[in-house]
Design a protein around this motif. Structure first.
Motif, PDB file in Angstrom:
ATOM      1  N   SER A 136       5.958  16.115   7.098  1.00 44.48           N
ATOM      2  CA  SER A 136       6.100  15.100   8.118  1.00 44.48           C
ATOM      3  C   SER A 136       7.234  14.169   7.757  1.00 44.48           C
ATOM      4  N   THR A 137       7.975  13.724   8.740  1.00 41.76           N
ATOM      5  CA  THR A 137       9.013  12.733   8.502  1.00 41.76           C
ATOM      6  C   THR A 137       8.467  11.327   8.690  1.00 41.76           C
ATOM      7  N   ASN A 138       7.224  11.204   9.137  1.00 38.78           N
ATOM      8  CA  ASN A 138       6.634   9.899   9.375  1.00 38.78           C
ATOM      9  C   ASN A 138       6.041   9.343   8.097  1.00 38.78           C
ATOM     10  N   GLU A 139       6.181   8.047   7.907  1.00 42.58           N
ATOM     11  CA  GLU A 139       5.581   7.363   6.772  1.00 42.58           C
ATOM     12  C   GLU A 139       4.433   6.487   7.273  1.00 42.58           C
ATOM     13  N   LEU A 140       3.543   6.152   6.363  1.00 43.75           N
ATOM     14  CA  LEU A 140       2.423   5.290   6.725  1.00 43.75           C
ATOM     15  C   LEU A 140       2.898   3.851   6.782  1.00 43.75           C
ATOM     16  N   PRO A 141       2.377   2.988   7.636  1.00 46.09           N
ATOM     17  CA  PRO A 141       1.349   3.302   8.621  1.00 46.09           C
ATOM     18  C   PRO A 141       1.908   4.141   9.759  1.00 46.09           C
ATOM     19  N   ALA A 142       1.007   4.848  10.402  1.00 45.57           N
ATOM     20  CA  ALA A 142       1.371   5.683  11.549  1.00 45.57           C
ATOM     21  C   ALA A 142       1.066   4.917  12.832  1.00 45.57           C
ATOM     22  N   ALA A 143       1.808   5.246  13.889  1.00 42.46           N
ATOM     23  CA  ALA A 143       1.562   4.630  15.197  1.00 42.46           C
ATOM     24  C   ALA A 143       1.468   5.737  16.235  1.00 42.46           C
ATOM     25  N   TRP A 144       0.501   5.585  17.145  1.00 37.85           N
ATOM     26  CA  TRP A 144       0.291   6.560  18.204  1.00 37.85           C
ATOM     27  C   TRP A 144       0.357   5.872  19.558  1.00 37.85           C
ATOM     28  N   SER A 145       0.898   6.573  20.534  1.00 40.06           N
ATOM     29  CA  SER A 145       0.859   6.151  21.921  1.00 40.06           C
ATOM     30  C   SER A 145      -0.256   6.940  22.595  1.00 40.06           C
ATOM     31  N   ARG A 146      -1.118   6.250  23.337  1.00 34.19           N
ATOM     32  CA  ARG A 146      -2.215   6.919  24.021  1.00 34.19           C
ATOM     33  C   ARG A 146      -1.692   7.606  25.271  1.00 34.19           C
ATOM     34  N   LEU A 147      -2.159   8.809  25.535  1.00 29.02           N
ATOM     35  CA  LEU A 147      -1.751   9.591  26.694  1.00 29.02           C
ATOM     36  C   LEU A 147      -2.789   9.587  27.806  1.00 29.02           C
ATOM     37  N   ASP A 148      -4.011   9.178  27.498  1.00 30.93           N
ATOM     38  CA  ASP A 148      -5.117   9.282  28.441  1.00 30.93           C
ATOM     39  C   ASP A 148      -5.395   8.008  29.234  1.00 30.93           C
ATOM     40  N   VAL A 149      -4.596   6.977  29.033  1.00 29.21           N
ATOM     41  CA  VAL A 149      -4.793   5.696  29.714  1.00 29.21           C
ATOM     42  C   VAL A 149      -3.442   5.189  30.228  1.00 29.21           C
ATOM     43  N   SER A 150      -3.458   4.122  31.027  1.00 32.23           N
ATOM     44  CA  SER A 150      -2.210   3.567  31.552  1.00 32.23           C
ATOM     45  C   SER A 150      -1.268   3.155  30.431  1.00 32.23           C
ATOM     46  N   ALA A 151      -1.789   2.451  29.440  1.00 30.05           N
ATOM     47  CA  ALA A 151      -0.988   2.027  28.285  1.00 30.05           C
ATOM     48  C   ALA A 151      -1.918   1.879  27.092  1.00 30.05           C
ATOM     49  N   GLY A 152      -1.455   2.300  25.955  1.00 27.36           N
ATOM     50  CA  GLY A 152      -2.268   2.164  24.752  1.00 27.36           C
ATOM     51  C   GLY A 152      -1.448   2.443  23.523  1.00 27.36           C
ATOM     52  N   LEU A 153      -1.724   1.707  22.475  1.00 26.11           N
ATOM     53  CA  LEU A 153      -1.023   1.871  21.218  1.00 26.11           C
ATOM     54  C   LEU A 153      -2.020   1.700  20.085  1.00 26.11           C
ATOM     55  N   CYS A 154      -1.947   2.580  19.115  1.00 33.35           N
ATOM     56  CA  CYS A 154      -2.819   2.533  17.942  1.00 33.35           C
ATOM     57  C   CYS A 154      -1.941   2.588  16.697  1.00 33.35           C
ATOM     58  N   VAL A 155      -2.234   1.755  15.730  1.00 35.82           N
ATOM     59  CA  VAL A 155      -1.530   1.761  14.450  1.00 35.82           C
ATOM     60  C   VAL A 155      -2.587   1.866  13.365  1.00 35.82           C
ATOM     61  N   GLY A 156      -2.375   2.774  12.409  1.00 33.38           N
ATOM     62  CA  GLY A 156      -3.360   2.935  11.353  1.00 33.38           C
ATOM     63  C   GLY A 156      -2.752   3.457  10.070  1.00 33.38           C
ATOM     64  N   THR A 157      -3.514   3.306   9.004  1.00 33.42           N
ATOM     65  CA  THR A 157      -3.051   3.770   7.705  1.00 33.42           C
ATOM     66  C   THR A 157      -4.221   4.278   6.874  1.00 33.42           C
ATOM     67  N   LEU A 158      -3.879   5.011   5.863  1.00 39.48           N
ATOM     68  CA  LEU A 158      -4.841   5.588   4.922  1.00 39.48           C
ATOM     69  C   LEU A 158      -4.518   5.026   3.550  1.00 39.48           C
ATOM     70  N   ILE A 159      -5.519   4.454   2.891  1.00 41.41           N
ATOM     71  CA  ILE A 159      -5.318   3.807   1.602  1.00 41.41           C
ATOM     72  C   ILE A 159      -6.213   4.479   0.567  1.00 41.41           C
ATOM     73  N   THR A 160      -5.627   4.889  -0.554  1.00 36.44           N
ATOM     74  CA  THR A 160      -6.398   5.459  -1.659  1.00 36.44           C
ATOM     75  C   THR A 160      -6.905   4.315  -2.529  1.00 36.44           C
ATOM     76  N   GLU A 161      -8.197   4.343  -2.816  1.00 39.19           N
ATOM     77  CA  GLU A 161      -8.821   3.331  -3.659  1.00 39.19           C
ATOM     78  C   GLU A 161      -9.456   4.007  -4.869  1.00 39.19           C
ATOM     79  N   PRO A 162      -9.832   3.247  -5.894  1.00 39.78           N
ATOM     80  CA  PRO A 162     -10.379   3.863  -7.107  1.00 39.78           C
ATOM     81  C   PRO A 162     -11.608   4.742  -6.879  1.00 39.78           C
ATOM     82  N   HIS A 163     -12.460   4.393  -5.894  1.00 41.90           N
ATOM     83  CA  HIS A 163     -13.707   5.132  -5.680  1.00 41.90           C
ATOM     84  C   HIS A 163     -13.774   5.797  -4.317  1.00 41.90           C
ATOM     85  N   GLY A 164     -12.607   5.993  -3.671  1.00 40.98           N
ATOM     86  CA  GLY A 164     -12.622   6.633  -2.364  1.00 40.98           C
ATOM     87  C   GLY A 164     -11.373   6.334  -1.576  1.00 40.98           C
ATOM     88  N   PHE A 165     -11.549   6.302  -0.267  1.00 42.63           N
ATOM     89  CA  PHE A 165     -10.434   6.104   0.646  1.00 42.63           C
ATOM     90  C   PHE A 165     -10.836   5.088   1.705  1.00 42.63           C
TER      91      PHE A 165
END
Length: 191
Positions: free
Chosen positions: A3-32
């Motif tokens: 992937s050429t994308n770096e975290l955080p990732a951003a998504w545009s929603r396709l199923d609604v008039s307008a929508g945007l989601c931004v999210g990330t994945l973080i590694t922690e000592p005991h999980g994610f």
């Protein structure tokens, strides 16, 4: 998976008039930990935003979820905790969710990462799972049976099919983190 994308990732929603989601994945000592927020405009009368955090153990098994939502109906908060296989919603035990391992925040592409990473499917394999599905913006939680099928890769990307009896089936591609790139009829990664 490349992937050429770096975290955080951003998504545009396709199923609604307008929508945007931004999210990330973080590694922690005991999980994610998955952190995300979303703003959605369904039409001139329905709009909402939500913010959520999912914490898992090292095997990608959900330990807790917190969702905050703002809509025309006001502000809502949901806290789900899984302890020794038992689920608790805002401090009350939820028997219906026993046996669920993952959570799925409705139409949020980031929560698909949980079963993808946890199941470790190879192309051609599928698995039926029960998840704690959270409707947004109502934050009602229910048990939902879902199927994840890993498809043959295409264009250098891993592909999956998601299906359930309520919403049908969708194909999507993921990057090397297991984060959605394109989710048929639902969301498309823009960064």
């Amino acid at each position: 998976m490349a992937s050429t994308n770096e975290l955080p990732a951003a998504w545009s929603r396709l199923d609604v008039s307008a929508g945007l989601c931004v999210g990330t994945l973080i590694t922690e000592p005991h999980g994610f930990r998955l952190e995300a927020s979303e703003v959605v405009v369904v039409d001139a009368h329905e709009r909402f935003s939500c913010r959520y955090t999912v914490c898992t153990d090292l095997a990608w098994v959900t330990r807790e979820l917190r969702v905050d939502a703002i809509s025309d109906d006001g502000v809502r908060t949901l806290e789900l905790v899984r302890t020794a296989g038992q689920w608790w919603a805002d401090g009350a035990r939820v028997l219906e969710l026993e046996g669920c391992v993952d959570v799925d925040v409705a139409a949020a592409p980031l929560t698909n990462t949980l079963p993808i990473r946890r199941l470790g499917l190879v192309p051609g394999q599928y698995r039926d799972i029960n998840v704690a599905w959270v409707d947004v913006p109502t934050l009602r939680v229910q048990r939902m049976r879902q199927r994840y099928t890993r498809l043959a890769p295409s264009g250098g990307l891993d592909r999956y099919e998601y299906s359930d009896t309520d919403f049908g089936s969708y194909e999507f591609t993921v990057d090397h983190h297991g984060l959605v790139i394109d989710y048929e009829r639902l969301a498309r990664r823009i960064r």
